[in-house]
Design a protein around this motif. Sequence first.
Motif, mmCIF file in Angstrom:
data_model
loop_
_atom_site.group_PDB
_atom_site.id
_atom_site.type_symbol
_atom_site.label_atom_id
_atom_site.label_comp_id
_atom_site.label_asym_id
_atom_site.label_seq_id
_atom_site.Cartn_x
_atom_site.Cartn_y
_atom_site.Cartn_z
ATOM 1 N N GLU A 259 8.852 -0.436 9.081
ATOM 2 C CA GLU A 259 8.465 0.033 10.415
ATOM 3 C C GLU A 259 7.109 0.724 10.371
ATOM 4 O O GLU A 259 6.255 0.511 11.237
ATOM 5 N N MET A 260 6.894 1.549 9.339
ATOM 6 C CA MET A 260 5.612 2.235 9.197
ATOM 7 C C MET A 260 4.477 1.246 8.938
ATOM 8 O O MET A 260 3.360 1.431 9.419
ATOM 9 N N ALA A 261 4.763 0.189 8.189
ATOM 10 C CA ALA A 261 3.746 -0.825 7.910
ATOM 11 C C ALA A 261 3.301 -1.514 9.199
ATOM 12 O O ALA A 261 2.110 -1.739 9.430
ATOM 13 N N VAL A 262 4.269 -1.854 10.031
ATOM 14 C CA VAL A 262 3.928 -2.460 11.325
ATOM 15 C C VAL A 262 3.148 -1.469 12.178
ATOM 16 O O VAL A 262 2.151 -1.830 12.821
ATOM 17 N N ASP A 263 3.578 -0.218 12.186
ATOM 18 C CA ASP A 263 2.905 0.801 12.998
ATOM 19 C C ASP A 263 1.449 0.983 12.583
ATOM 20 O O ASP A 263 0.590 1.265 13.420
ATOM 21 N N ARG A 264 1.160 0.855 11.303
ATOM 22 C CA ARG A 264 -0.236 0.988 10.855
ATOM 23 C C ARG A 264 -1.101 -0.114 11.465
ATOM 24 O O ARG A 264 -2.231 0.139 11.879
ATOM 25 N N TYR B 153 0.841 -1.205 0.000
ATOM 26 C CA TYR B 153 0.000 0.000 0.000
ATOM 27 C C TYR B 153 0.874 1.253 0.000
ATOM 28 O O TYR B 153 0.650 2.194 -0.761
ATOM 29 N N GLN B 154 1.891 1.255 0.845
ATOM 30 C CA GLN B 154 2.776 2.416 0.935
ATOM 31 C C GLN B 154 3.579 2.600 -0.351
ATOM 32 O O GLN B 154 3.775 3.734 -0.817
ATOM 33 N N MET B 155 4.032 1.507 -0.942
ATOM 34 C CA MET B 155 4.763 1.621 -2.194
ATOM 35 C C MET B 155 3.859 2.081 -3.328
ATOM 36 O O MET B 155 4.287 2.820 -4.226
ATOM 37 N N SER B 156 2.604 1.655 -3.270
ATOM 38 C CA SER B 156 1.633 2.131 -4.252
ATOM 39 C C SER B 156 1.405 3.633 -4.103
ATOM 40 O O SER B 156 1.347 4.374 -5.093
ATOM 41 N N GLU B 157 1.280 4.097 -2.859
ATOM 42 C CA GLU B 157 1.143 5.536 -2.613
ATOM 43 C C GLU B 157 2.354 6.281 -3.165
ATOM 44 O O GLU B 157 2.216 7.355 -3.775
ATOM 45 N N TYR B 158 3.530 5.737 -2.922
ATOM 46 C CA TYR B 158 4.756 6.374 -3.406
ATOM 47 C C TYR B 158 4.739 6.464 -4.921
ATOM 48 O O TYR B 158 5.070 7.512 -5.504
ATOM 49 N N TYR B 159 4.374 5.371 -5.569
ATOM 50 C CA TYR B 159 4.332 5.366 -7.033
ATOM 51 C C TYR B 159 3.321 6.379 -7.556
ATOM 52 O O TYR B 159 3.589 7.115 -8.515
ATOM 53 N N ASN B 160 2.160 6.436 -6.927
ATOM 54 C CA ASN B 160 1.134 7.376 -7.370
ATOM 55 C C ASN B 160 1.598 8.823 -7.239
ATOM 56 O O ASN B 160 1.183 9.688 -8.014
ATOM 57 N N GLN B 161 2.459 9.096 -6.262
ATOM 58 C CA GLN B 161 2.940 10.454 -6.056
ATOM 59 C C GLN B 161 4.135 10.798 -6.944
ATOM 60 O O GLN B 161 4.220 11.914 -7.475
ATOM 61 N N TYR B 162 5.036 9.842 -7.127
ATOM 62 C CA TYR B 162 6.298 10.144 -7.801
ATOM 63 C C TYR B 162 6.475 9.435 -9.147
ATOM 64 O O TYR B 162 7.477 9.640 -9.827
ATOM 65 N N SER B 163 5.507 8.588 -9.530
ATOM 66 C CA SER B 163 5.549 7.859 -10.801
ATOM 67 C C SER B 163 6.762 6.946 -10.915
ATOM 68 O O SER B 163 7.263 6.672 -12.020
ATOM 69 N N THR B 164 7.236 6.483 -9.791
ATOM 70 C CA THR B 164 8.316 5.510 -9.759
ATOM 71 C C THR B 164 8.232 4.761 -8.435
ATOM 72 O O THR B 164 7.601 5.235 -7.492
ATOM 73 N N THR B 165 8.821 3.599 -8.383
ATOM 74 C CA THR B 165 8.823 2.851 -7.135
ATOM 75 C C THR B 165 9.968 3.335 -6.248
ATOM 76 O O THR B 165 10.989 3.822 -6.743
ATOM 77 N N PRO B 166 9.823 3.214 -4.939
ATOM 78 C CA PRO B 166 10.861 3.724 -4.043
ATOM 79 C C PRO B 166 12.116 2.871 -4.086
ATOM 80 O O PRO B 166 12.058 1.664 -4.283
ATOM 81 N N ASN B 167 13.249 3.519 -3.887
ATOM 82 C CA ASN B 167 14.518 2.813 -3.746
ATOM 83 C C ASN B 167 14.641 2.402 -2.285
ATOM 84 O O ASN B 167 15.026 3.187 -1.431
ATOM 85 N N LEU B 168 14.331 1.151 -2.010
ATOM 86 C CA LEU B 168 14.287 0.687 -0.633
ATOM 87 C C LEU B 168 15.672 0.498 -0.028
ATOM 88 O O LEU B 168 15.799 0.405 1.197
ATOM 89 N N SER B 169 16.684 0.465 -0.858
ATOM 90 C CA SER B 169 18.025 0.207 -0.333
ATOM 91 C C SER B 169 18.772 1.473 0.057
ATOM 92 O O SER B 169 19.837 1.387 0.684
#
Length: 375
Positions: free
Chosen positions: A98-103, A67-83
Amino acid sequence: MKYRKITALLLAAILMLGAFSACSNSEEEENSGDVSVQQPAISAETVVATAAGKDITWGQVCYWMFYQMSEYYNQYSTTPNLSVEISEGYTYGDYMLEMAVDRMVRFRAIEKYAEDNGIDLVTADTAGVDEYVKNMIERYGSEEAYEQAAARMNTTTADVRLIQELNVLSQRVYKTLYGPEGDKLSEDALADYAGTNGFVMAKIILFLKIDETGAALAEDAIAGAKAGAESVVEELTAWENGATGDYATEEELFTALMNDLSEDAGLEYFPDGYIIGPEDLSPDLYDAVAALEEGQVSGVVETDTCFAVAMRIPFDYDITPYCYKSYASYGYDYSFRQLAASSLYEEQVQGWIDDAAVEKLPVLAEVDAAAYFSN
């Protein structure tokens, strides 16, 4: 500050869009920047944390990661660099995990409060979740295809339904405590929230020292702006001294002058006055307004951009605060009452989270998010 945040109410509005925009057929993945799990080594049913006596599974965490990566893509038109490292040894993937667990911790804490206080989903709530599931099955063409889509995210359709139910339960708890639009908040509670956070309400007449580009006006124009503000103060002073003319109250006169003379572009959206906080105006103007009693008028207040005259007026809790002017310009009339209720709810939720006895199990610490989730 909390009142500036898009809080639980706005999250709830977008959550039902679902995380599956990050998980579709292979052609869509190639063209949309979608992401998928690489060789999952943890089953969706594995418990990776507990909160408020409730299990949090890896499938639920994976839902929120996508969900968070989808939000990122929708905002920036690219997937996040997780590394990429945010700090030494701590990657953006670690942060998102960490944010996913917190949700999920948040939802579990709210669920515990609901259970302890006899707050349940109503028929309409359950029907809404049922409709969501029906729409997802229709989107993917069959229940089997829907289950496969969930599996590609290393989650399950049961997890997805649970998260939707917890989302709706969060809204139900809010409505139970505060009413759908904060209408259960008392005037005293609203006044206390306003005072604690430095909100005041005022009408303001502006005479600008700058043009539409932000450049300073010529000296004679600035002198004219100052004279205009001074003439307003003179008229108001005359009313106070008995020259009331056609105006029964000083506020009526102030409003007439404001509508006729003010060069404030925001007047179109806030014709009844502004609810303003400490960060909404220049310090000089905010301090001048905050120092007034209701019904009092300031003298001429000079800022870098204008000369202003202000009248502090009684609070109307059902209008939009100035800090949400961007929403007002698009026709979203979030009232101060609603936003105060949302902020107060967030404070309560944080208290429940603090008391939730969160435990993250060792399996979670072993996850390398950047390696586990990849483009």
